[in-house]
Design a protein around this motif. Structure first.
Motif, mmCIF file in Angstrom:
data_model
loop_
_atom_site.group_PDB
_atom_site.id
_atom_site.type_symbol
_atom_site.label_atom_id
_atom_site.label_comp_id
_atom_site.label_asym_id
_atom_site.label_seq_id
_atom_site.Cartn_x
_atom_site.Cartn_y
_atom_site.Cartn_z
ATOM 1 N N VAL A 89 14.869 28.467 -29.998
ATOM 2 C CA VAL A 89 14.554 27.997 -31.349
ATOM 3 C C VAL A 89 15.652 27.101 -31.925
ATOM 4 N N ASP A 90 16.836 27.141 -31.346
ATOM 5 C CA ASP A 90 17.931 26.327 -31.853
ATOM 6 C C ASP A 90 18.047 24.988 -31.128
ATOM 7 N N CYS A 91 18.120 25.012 -29.797
ATOM 8 C CA CYS A 91 18.344 23.768 -29.046
ATOM 9 C C CYS A 91 17.066 23.185 -28.449
ATOM 10 N N GLY A 92 16.010 24.004 -28.354
ATOM 11 C CA GLY A 92 14.743 23.516 -27.824
ATOM 12 C C GLY A 92 14.630 23.520 -26.310
ATOM 13 N N PHE A 93 15.710 23.844 -25.613
ATOM 14 C CA PHE A 93 15.667 23.892 -24.149
ATOM 15 C C PHE A 93 15.006 25.178 -23.677
ATOM 16 N N GLU A 94 14.574 25.171 -22.420
ATOM 17 C CA GLU A 94 13.964 26.372 -21.848
ATOM 18 C C GLU A 94 15.003 27.478 -21.702
ATOM 19 N N ILE A 95 14.602 28.674 -22.087
ATOM 20 C CA ILE A 95 15.440 29.852 -21.852
ATOM 21 C C ILE A 95 15.247 30.227 -20.391
ATOM 22 N N PRO A 96 16.328 30.453 -19.655
ATOM 23 C CA PRO A 96 16.180 30.801 -18.237
ATOM 24 C C PRO A 96 15.283 32.019 -18.043
ATOM 25 N N ILE A 97 14.469 31.966 -17.011
ATOM 26 C CA ILE A 97 13.504 33.027 -16.739
ATOM 27 C C ILE A 97 14.208 34.374 -16.534
ATOM 28 N N GLU A 98 15.417 34.351 -15.989
ATOM 29 C CA GLU A 98 16.170 35.600 -15.789
ATOM 30 C C GLU A 98 16.460 36.282 -17.130
ATOM 31 N N ARG A 99 16.776 35.476 -18.131
ATOM 32 C CA ARG A 99 17.039 36.033 -19.471
ATOM 33 C C ARG A 99 15.741 36.597 -20.061
ATOM 34 N N LEU A 100 14.635 35.871 -19.877
ATOM 35 C CA LEU A 100 13.351 36.339 -20.413
ATOM 36 C C LEU A 100 12.877 37.600 -19.706
ATOM 37 N N GLU A 101 13.185 37.719 -18.425
ATOM 38 C CA GLU A 101 12.812 38.944 -17.703
ATOM 39 C C GLU A 101 13.599 40.140 -18.223
ATOM 40 N N ALA A 102 14.880 39.899 -18.532
ATOM 41 C CA ALA A 102 15.726 40.983 -19.030
ATOM 42 C C ALA A 102 15.461 41.273 -20.505
ATOM 43 N N LEU A 103 15.150 40.220 -21.265
ATOM 44 C CA LEU A 103 14.967 40.346 -22.706
ATOM 45 C C LEU A 103 13.781 39.479 -23.131
ATOM 46 N N PRO A 104 12.554 39.972 -22.894
ATOM 47 C CA PRO A 104 11.375 39.138 -23.132
ATOM 48 C C PRO A 104 11.160 38.754 -24.597
ATOM 49 N N PHE A 105 11.912 39.353 -25.509
ATOM 50 C CA PHE A 105 11.796 39.016 -26.926
ATOM 51 C C PHE A 105 12.750 37.891 -27.314
ATOM 52 N N ALA A 106 13.550 37.414 -26.355
ATOM 53 C CA ALA A 106 14.578 36.419 -26.655
ATOM 54 C C ALA A 106 13.961 35.159 -27.245
ATOM 55 N N ILE A 107 14.566 34.690 -28.329
ATOM 56 C CA ILE A 107 14.119 33.439 -28.938
ATOM 57 C C ILE A 107 15.209 32.366 -28.841
ATOM 58 N N ARG A 108 16.349 32.754 -28.276
ATOM 59 C CA ARG A 108 17.466 31.815 -28.118
ATOM 60 C C ARG A 108 18.012 31.897 -26.693
ATOM 61 N N CYS A 109 18.525 30.764 -26.216
ATOM 62 C CA CYS A 109 19.239 30.781 -24.945
ATOM 63 C C CYS A 109 20.524 31.590 -25.149
ATOM 64 N N GLU A 110 21.167 31.943 -24.074
ATOM 65 C CA GLU A 110 22.346 32.807 -24.171
ATOM 66 C C GLU A 110 23.449 32.183 -25.011
ATOM 67 N N GLU A 111 23.676 30.892 -24.831
ATOM 68 C CA GLU A 111 24.739 30.213 -25.582
ATOM 69 C C GLU A 111 24.445 30.227 -27.080
ATOM 70 N N ASP A 112 23.219 29.855 -27.458
ATOM 71 C CA ASP A 112 22.871 29.836 -28.883
ATOM 72 C C ASP A 112 22.803 31.252 -29.460
ATOM 73 N N ALA A 113 22.407 32.225 -28.663
ATOM 74 C CA ALA A 113 22.387 33.616 -29.127
ATOM 75 C C ALA A 113 23.798 34.085 -29.446
ATOM 76 N N SER A 114 24.775 33.694 -28.605
ATOM 77 C CA SER A 114 26.174 34.067 -28.857
ATOM 78 C C SER A 114 26.681 33.419 -30.136
ATOM 79 N N ILE A 115 26.363 32.145 -30.322
ATOM 80 C CA ILE A 115 26.779 31.436 -31.538
ATOM 81 C C ILE A 115 26.142 32.086 -32.768
ATOM 82 N N HIS A 116 24.849 32.389 -32.669
ATOM 83 C CA HIS A 116 24.135 33.022 -33.787
ATOM 84 C C HIS A 116 24.749 34.379 -34.134
ATOM 85 N N GLU A 117 25.077 35.155 -33.119
ATOM 86 C CA GLU A 117 25.682 36.467 -33.379
ATOM 87 C C GLU A 117 27.036 36.305 -34.063
#
Length: 130
Positions: A89-117
Motif C-alpha cells: 500500500v505504500d510503494c505499490g510493488f509486489e509483496i514477495p510471495i514468501e511474506r504473503l505465505e507467512a503473513l497473508p494479511f500483509a499490506i506492506r512489503c517488509e521494508e515499508d512495514a519496518s518503516i511504518h512500525e
C-alpha cells in the motif's frame, strides 16, 4: 496459462478460506461453552466462582482474537477480489510471495512495514517491539 504468482495467490486464497471456516467453527464451540458457563448455577464458594470467571474471561478473549482474525481474513479476501492483494500500500510493488505465505494479511512489503512500525512507535528513538 496462469502465472506462478497467480497460482500461489489462489493457494493463499484457499488457505484463508479454510482458516476462516476453522475459526468460525471453533468460535461456535467457544460460544456454546461460554453460554453454558454463564447458565450454570453458581456455587457460593469463592474458588469455584474465581475459576468460572477465569474460564469466562479466557473464552471471551479467545472469541475476540478470533473475531479480529476473521476481519483480517475478510479484508485480505476483499483485496484479492479487487485485484490488489499482494501489492504494498505504500510503494505499490509486489509483496514477495514468501511474506504473503507467512503473513497473508500483509499490506506492506517488509521494508515499508519496518518503516511504518518505526513511525507508529515514535521514530528511530522509540523502543523496539518485543
Amino acid at each position: 496459462m496462469a502465472t506462478r504468482r497467480t497460482l500461489d495467490l489462489n493457494r493463499i486464497r484457499e488457505l484463508l478460506q479454510r482458516r476462516r471456516r476453522e475459526i468460525l467453527s471453533a468460535n461456535e464451540g467457544a460460544h456454546r461453552e461460554l453460554t453454558a458457563l454463564k447458565n450454570q448455577e453458581r456455587d457460593p464458594e469463592y474458588e469455584e466462582n474465581a475459576q468460572s470467571e477465569l474460564a469466562d474471561y479466557t473464552l471471551s478473549s479467545l472469541m475476540e482474537s478470533q473475531r479480529r482474525e476473521i476481519m483480517l481474513i475478510d479484508a485480505a479476501l476483499r483485496r484479492m477480489d479487487m485485484g490488489v492483494f499482494g501489492e504494498c500500500v505504500d510503494c505499490g510493488f509486489e509483496i514477495p510471495i514468501e511474506r504473503l505465505e507467512a503473513l497473508p494479511f500483509a499490506i506492506r512489503c517488509e521494508e515499508d512495514a519496518s518503516i511504518h512500525e518505526l513511525e507508529t512507535r515514535g521514530g528511530p528513538m522509540a523502543s523496539p517491539s518485543l
